[in-house]
Scaffold this active site. Structure first.
Site, PDB file in Angstrom:
ATOM      1  N   SER A  45       0.800  -1.223   0.000  1.00 39.04           N
ATOM      2  CA  SER A  45       0.000   0.000   0.000  1.00 39.04           C
ATOM      3  C   SER A  45       0.832   1.272   0.000  1.00 39.04           C
ATOM      4  O   SER A  45       0.325   2.346  -0.335  1.00 39.04           O
ATOM      5  CB  SER A  45      -0.931   0.018   1.221  1.00 39.04           C
ATOM      6  OG  SER A  45      -1.704  -1.151   1.294  1.00 39.04           O
ATOM      7  N   ILE A  47       1.848   2.777   2.663  1.00 36.26           N
ATOM      8  CA  ILE A  47       1.368   3.591   3.781  1.00 36.26           C
ATOM      9  C   ILE A  47       2.411   3.591   4.899  1.00 36.26           C
ATOM     10  O   ILE A  47       2.894   2.532   5.302  1.00 36.26           O
ATOM     11  CB  ILE A  47       0.036   3.064   4.332  1.00 36.26           C
ATOM     12  CG1 ILE A  47      -0.986   2.885   3.207  1.00 36.26           C
ATOM     13  CG2 ILE A  47      -0.494   3.986   5.428  1.00 36.26           C
ATOM     14  CD1 ILE A  47      -1.312   4.123   2.433  1.00 36.26           C
ATOM     15  N   HIS A  49       2.352   3.970   8.473  1.00 35.57           N
ATOM     16  CA  HIS A  49       1.270   3.882   9.439  1.00 35.57           C
ATOM     17  C   HIS A  49       1.530   4.701  10.692  1.00 35.57           C
ATOM     18  O   HIS A  49       2.683   4.992  11.046  1.00 35.57           O
ATOM     19  CB  HIS A  49       1.044   2.420   9.839  1.00 35.57           C
ATOM     20  CG  HIS A  49       0.446   1.586   8.755  1.00 35.57           C
ATOM     21  ND1 HIS A  49      -0.885   1.653   8.411  1.00 35.57           N
ATOM     22  CD2 HIS A  49       0.996   0.661   7.919  1.00 35.57           C
ATOM     23  CE1 HIS A  49      -1.127   0.805   7.423  1.00 35.57           C
ATOM     24  NE2 HIS A  49      -0.002   0.189   7.100  1.00 35.57           N
ATOM     25  N   ILE A 334       8.039 -10.055   8.673  1.00 35.58           N
ATOM     26  CA  ILE A 334       7.848  -8.600   8.664  1.00 35.58           C
ATOM     27  C   ILE A 334       6.690  -8.258   7.722  1.00 35.58           C
ATOM     28  O   ILE A 334       6.881  -7.838   6.582  1.00 35.58           O
ATOM     29  CB  ILE A 334       9.147  -7.869   8.254  1.00 35.58           C
ATOM     30  CG1 ILE A 334      10.358  -8.420   9.027  1.00 35.58           C
ATOM     31  CG2 ILE A 334       8.985  -6.372   8.493  1.00 35.58           C
ATOM     32  CD1 ILE A 334      10.295  -8.235  10.523  1.00 35.58           C
ATOM     33  N   CYS A 396       8.374   9.245 -21.742  1.00 32.59           N
ATOM     34  CA  CYS A 396       7.047   8.837 -21.256  1.00 32.59           C
ATOM     35  C   CYS A 396       6.180  10.086 -21.188  1.00 32.59           C
ATOM     36  O   CYS A 396       6.379  10.933 -20.319  1.00 32.59           O
ATOM     37  CB  CYS A 396       7.168   8.183 -19.873  1.00 32.59           C
ATOM     38  SG  CYS A 396       5.568   7.862 -19.078  1.00 32.59           S
ATOM     39  N   CYS A 433      -1.537   5.260 -20.306  1.00 31.72           N
ATOM     40  CA  CYS A 433      -1.394   4.297 -21.408  1.00 31.72           C
ATOM     41  C   CYS A 433      -0.629   3.048 -20.989  1.00 31.72           C
ATOM     42  O   CYS A 433      -0.474   2.119 -21.789  1.00 31.72           O
ATOM     43  CB  CYS A 433      -0.735   4.957 -22.618  1.00 31.72           C
ATOM     44  SG  CYS A 433       1.069   5.050 -22.546  1.00 31.72           S
ATOM     45  N   CYS A 438       5.683   4.426 -24.447  1.00 31.16           N
ATOM     46  CA  CYS A 438       7.104   4.594 -24.118  1.00 31.16           C
ATOM     47  C   CYS A 438       7.900   3.299 -24.021  1.00 31.16           C
ATOM     48  O   CYS A 438       9.126   3.323 -23.955  1.00 31.16           O
ATOM     49  CB  CYS A 438       7.260   5.376 -22.813  1.00 31.16           C
ATOM     50  SG  CYS A 438       6.651   4.520 -21.344  1.00 31.16           S
TER      51      CYS A 438
END
Length: 481
Positions: A45, A47, A49, A334, A396, A433, A438
């Site tokens: 994610s 994140i 925390h 972990i 890109c 895209c 690219c």
């Protein structure tokens, strides 16, 4: 002879390598894949925390808050991308309110001072698009988002800059205990090392079993995500969680560090540690559950789906300890909040190494800084496709990534030769895209800079099947004409 060999170049192994590179010792970081951050450190994610999110009295609880507080300084040094967004843990019922109160009290025990229980009007101020069914939330201001793979890459690049030796495509096959060192046998020759740090993620129990130091088992848990375009990013300002379940923090709604809207993950117990498939049924569940928090996202704007597998320990907590075999240190199990905790885990491992008897003398010329790869494109930036100047030559167009940025990524100390490896570093191919424009341009730059035939440039690296690789080569050849 190395002083320390670290097995596994995910975010945990990378954090440990970078922290230990402060000292005048010889360090080897080995990774069985073709690049760093190809496992859970790539597919999560992103994140960072808050301190409330892990149970008081556990290693997770001890290290999550400490790790969170380290991110701003790390980003100043390593330029990988981090911003604090805050987070809401939302509830819909009286039972949820009770769980929110429990999270709040757990956070206070852990020393979190940024927590607040808020209700509908305040929630709406923070998140205007939140579901009308939300009645209460835990508000944590310290939560943030980062790019987990860019973070890991930055750690390894800086570790290499400070003397760490990286060995990719090097898989451990056995470990033999000698009188005063370990003989690590790999597919690329033997490595002798005084200490071994086992940060092998999903396979850390397999590595520990090689010397009968496996007092734990890794139970793989898969989570599936859906990533959307940046045009959906306005729907959420913070990270929006629902109250957690016994399987984890549940389906979240967030923006990534770079502004893409994202939902997920679910949680599936699986047997195959390599099964990163996504399924229609699971993704439909992710969509349905995410709509409980934010209803109005447009599924037609989804760019891609992906999954990651968490290394959940049978102990229910992180395993960070010198094993019964002196000099062999397990850093295993972990799972979440592992990304957040990684910098603090590294400090804990340094303390374990010191306590075990290895002398650690700080280097007088340790360099903590690593320059950014991606250049900020403000209003003053001028670039165009097929410009002769690499700094302005757009490769890109979705993400406005230039030739100069890609060339820089290829010469940073980590040997890479796949299009996805470049994508993880500079985001070429991550736009709307999804690389259709690219991909061939990136392949041509890789072949030119590394002076290799274009047939040796793959899209996804060696993890792809042989048939997929043949298709990749065919596609690259076609696009390069």
């Amino acid at each position: 002879m190395y002083d320390i060999t670290i097995i596994g170049a995910g975010v945990v192994g990378a954090s440990i390598a970078r922290e230990l590179s402060r000292y005048s010792i010889r360090i080897c970081l080995i990774e069985k894949e073709e690049d760093v951050t190809t496992g859970a450190s790539k597919a999560n994610s992103g994140i960072v925390h808050g301190g409330y999110s892990a149970k008081y009295g556990t290693l997770k609880g001890e290290l999550c808050g400490k790790g969170n507080r380290m991110y701003e300084q790390l980003n100043k040094e390593l330029n990988f991308g981090f911003r604090r967004t805050g987070a809401l843990v939302v509830g819909f019922s009286e039972e949820d309110k009770t769980k929110i109160r429990q999270l709040y009290e757990n956070g206070l025990k852990l020393g979190s001072d940024d927590l607040e229980i808020i209700h509908k009007d305040r929630i709406k101020e923070i998140e205007p698009h939140i579901s009308e069914e939300v009645t209460a939330a835990l508000y944590s201001k310290s939560v943030g988002v980062t790019s987990p793979y860019e973070f890991t890459i930055a750690l390894v690049e800086n570790a290499i800059m400070n003397g760490v030796e990286l060995k990719l495509e090097t898989e451990v096959t056995s470990i033999e205990i000698k009188d005063e060192y370990f003989n690590i046998k790999t597919n690329n020759g033997n490595i002798d090392s005084k200490y071994v740090i086992n940060a092998a993620g999903l396979y850390s129990d397999k590595i520990a079993r090689m010397i009968e130091a496996d007092n734990f088992k890794i139970c793989p848990r898969r989570g599936q995500y859906i990533l959307f375009g940046k045009d959906q990013g306005h729907l959420v300002n913070t990270v929006v969680f629902q109250v957690p379940t016994e399987k984890g923090k549940g389906i979240l709604v967030t923006t990534t560090y770079h502004g893409n809207f994202m939902i997920g993950p679910n949680a599936e117990e699986i047997d195959d540690k390599d099964d990163v498939a996504t399924t229609i049924e699971s993704l439909e569940n992710v969509i349905e559950t995410a709509r409980k928090s934010i209803k109005d996202f447009d599924i037609r704007r989804a760019l891609t789906s992906f999954s990651g597998i968490r290394a959940v320990s049978s102990t229910g907590d992180f395993v960070i300890e010198e094993s019964r075999v002196k000099g062999f240190i397990n850093v295993a199990g972990i799972d979440s909040p592992g990304l957040t905790s990684a910098p603090a885990i590294a400090l804990k491992v340094v303390d374990i190494v010191k306590a075990s008897g290895l002398e650690l003398r700080e280097k007088p010329h340790f360099n903590p800084y690593r320059k950014p790869l991606i250049r900020i494109k403000d209003e003053s930036f001028y670039g165009r496709i097929d410009d002769k100047e690499p700094e302005r030559n757009i490769i890109c167009r979705c993400e406005k990534i230039t030739e100069a940025e890609i060339v820089d990524a290829l010469h940073r100390g980590i040997p890479i030769k796949s299009i996805d490896a470049v994508k993880r570093r500079v985001r070429a191919g991550m736009g709307n895209c999804q690389g259709n424009f690219c991909r061939n341009r990136v392949a041509a730059i890789i072949a030119r800079e590394l002076k290799i035939p274009i047939d040796e440039v793959s899209v996804r690296g060696k993890k792809a099947s042989a048939a997929s690789l043949r298709a990749d080569i065919k596609l690259i050849r076609k696009c390069s004409k």
